[in-house]
Design an enzyme around this catalytic site. Structure first.
Site, mmCIF file in Angstrom:
data_model
loop_
_atom_site.group_PDB
_atom_site.id
_atom_site.type_symbol
_atom_site.label_atom_id
_atom_site.label_comp_id
_atom_site.label_asym_id
_atom_site.label_seq_id
_atom_site.Cartn_x
_atom_site.Cartn_y
_atom_site.Cartn_z
ATOM 1 N N THR A 1 14.620 -7.008 37.426
ATOM 2 C CA THR A 1 13.277 -6.741 38.512
ATOM 3 C C THR A 1 12.404 -6.621 36.826
ATOM 4 O OG1 THR A 1 11.852 -5.253 40.159
ATOM 5 C CG2 THR A 1 13.986 -4.400 38.184
ATOM 6 N N GLU A 2 10.824 -7.469 38.039
ATOM 7 C CA GLU A 2 10.271 -7.462 36.618
ATOM 8 C C GLU A 2 9.359 -6.424 36.203
ATOM 9 O OE1 GLU A 2 10.438 -9.277 39.590
ATOM 10 O OE2 GLU A 2 8.370 -9.547 40.201
ATOM 11 N N ASN A 3 9.670 -4.733 37.301
ATOM 12 C CA ASN A 3 8.763 -3.360 36.714
ATOM 13 C C ASN A 3 9.397 -2.700 35.851
ATOM 14 O OD1 ASN A 3 10.622 -3.891 39.281
ATOM 15 N ND2 ASN A 3 10.295 -1.643 39.721
ATOM 16 N N SER B 1 9.084 -6.707 29.500
ATOM 17 C CA SER B 1 9.368 -7.481 30.907
ATOM 18 C C SER B 1 9.051 -8.739 31.137
ATOM 19 C CB SER B 1 9.505 -6.528 32.240
ATOM 20 O OG SER B 1 9.878 -7.269 33.221
#
Lengths: 229, 236
Positions: free
Chosen positions: A53-55, A95
């Site tokens: 998840t990009e966070n 990320s």
């Protein structure tokens, strides 16, 4: 007998299940918000998939049990998630280095429109009153090796979402590899949309009528679910 | 003796000036430095340019700062989320400026700014409406867009644990943009749930080395944005 029309095409869950069949063991995968999130439920037994998840989390697990969440452990949709054993946290530059640097194997996204050349529109309708918001969509489609789109074949009004050219603002140029809809699985090829599989009870002509660009048939496309993964 | 710890959130943000660029850590509520944001509202600085992934939710934290009319411009990737009402209203009525940046480009611009890199090329947004205003250049047959490094006068971020030298570790996905913003700001202000004595943080696991941090304030039991929004709290 009733006058109720028979449900034609796959449910959202069946669409997600079909996508999951194409995710290989050991893949690093980013799932977009919405229908793409359902895919994680259906990865066939025996395959280990690591979700990004990009966070800032690799090894994302399902939603926490009620009362056991942490408001600072969330996914890109800002919903609480869990971290699987072996997970890692990292900052946003790392990320997106994973994304931009081509380290992720697959991203599954929703779409407003997909064009026959693989152009994707999925971030804005371009309406005068719309608040523009892009998030990580443009980074994902530009950086991840393989982009799958999962979407209803048509809009609620019945307009094709697979089109000759996108009318909505683009997210990326020529980025989509394959589209999974309620009616069919369709590859983006150098010659345009190419049928891979049809949903049960759906004909080539039925799909073509609901597709805004020519659909290429190669041999007899199998029915979704009729072949072993 | 180096001791970056200050006594109050008010002291921590006392010198933020009108017209400053302020980077605010957080992705949604994860990592949002609510107490420092509220101190900034109390402090009164206005005409700010704020860098954050979002625009806050409800009427607390960043959304409250925007609602108070202190923010002239937002630089962000996703200015609308659930419970985000303040920014959309101001934006539609033309009372706040928006620079929309793809999330990864935003992160890298901040990292570059902090690392002394004036600009870089990225494939992100090629051929999209967000290409406008960016030089396009071809490398090895692929097109890329020029993006400029981003710096700020202040960064206000939230950590889990810090020490008096300003070393910081974070909580889970609350890390997000904070380590990058700490590098990119002239003055970096950290609120942490605990400020521990030197040597307590394992040097092997420090995420933000203290050289990037100027002030540390202990906020022992920080508020969570979602809980405040659910309770209907409106700051000011």
């Amino acid at each position: 007998m009733t006058d109720q029309p028979q449900q034609i095409g796959l449910t959202r869950d069946a669409m997600a299940q079909r996508v999951a069949l194409d995710i290989r063991d050991g893949a690093y995968v980013n799932l977009g918000i919405g229908i793409p999130e359902l895919v994680a439920k259906y990865v066939p037994e025996g395959r280990e998939v690591i979700y990004h998840t990009e966070n800032g989390l690799l090894g994302m697990g399902p939603s926490p049990e009620p009362g056991h969440g942490d408001p600072e452990l969330i996914n890109a949709g800002k919903r609480q998630v869990t971290a699987n054993p072996g997970a890692a946290f990292f900052h946003h530059a790392d990320s997106f280095a994973m994304i931009r640097g081509g380290h992720l194997d697959l991203c599954v996204l929703g779409a407003l429109q997909v064009a026959a050349n693989g152009d994707l529109a999925n971030w804005s309708t371009g309406g005068p009153d719309a608040i523009p918001a892009v998030g990580g969509a443009m980074d994902l489609v530009a950086g991840v090796k393989t982009i799958y789109v999962i979407t209803q074949h048509c809009t609620k009004k019945g307009d094709p979402k697979l089109v000759g050219a996108c009318g909505y603002p683009l997210t990326g140029l020529g980025v989509v590899d394959r589209v999974y809809t309620d009616l069919a699985v369709i590859d983006i090829t150098d010659r345009g949309f190419q049928l891979v599989e049809l949903s049960p009870g759906v004909s080539f002509d039925y799909v073509q009528e609901r597709t805004g660009a020519p659909l290429i048939a190669v041999g007899g496309a199998p029915v979704i679910g009729s072949t072993e993964p | 003796m180096i001791n970056k710890q200050v006594a109050s959130v008010a002291e921590a943000v006392a010198d933020v000036f009108d017209g400053a660029t302020v980077m605010v850590g957080g992705f949604g509520e994860a990592g949002s430095p609510i107490e420092l944001l509220h101190a900034l509202i109390d402090q009164g600085a206005t005409d700010l340019t704020v860098v954050n992934n979002n625009t806050g939710s409800g009427e607390v934290g960043l959304a409250a700062l925007i609602k108070a009319g202190r923010v002239a411009k937002m630089i962000c990737s996703y200015p609308r989320t659930t419970n985000s009402t303040v920014f959309p209203e101001l934006y539609r009525s033309g009372r706040i400026e928006l620079e929309l940046v793809p999330q990864g480009t935003l992160a890298e611009r901040i990292r570059a700014g902090g690392a002394g890199i004036p600009a870089f090329y990225t494939q992100t947004a090629v051929g999209t409406p967000l290409e406008e205003g960016h030089e396009r250049r071809t490398f090895d047959g692929c097109d890329y867009l020029l993006a400029h490094g981003l710096t700020a006068d202040f960064a206000i971020i939230k950590g889990r644990t810090a020490d008096q030298h300003g070393n910081v570790v974070y909580n889970k996905t609350a890390r997000n943009f904070a380590p990058l913003m700490a590098m990119a700001a002239t003055t970096t202000i950290v609120q942490a749930s605990a400020v521990v004595s030197l040597g307590k943080l394992d040097p092997e696991v420090i995420v933000t080395p203290g050289i990037f941090v100027d002030r540390v304030i202990a906020v022992v039991d920080p508020e969570h944005e979602s809980a405040l929004v659910a309770a209907g709290v409106s700051y000011r």
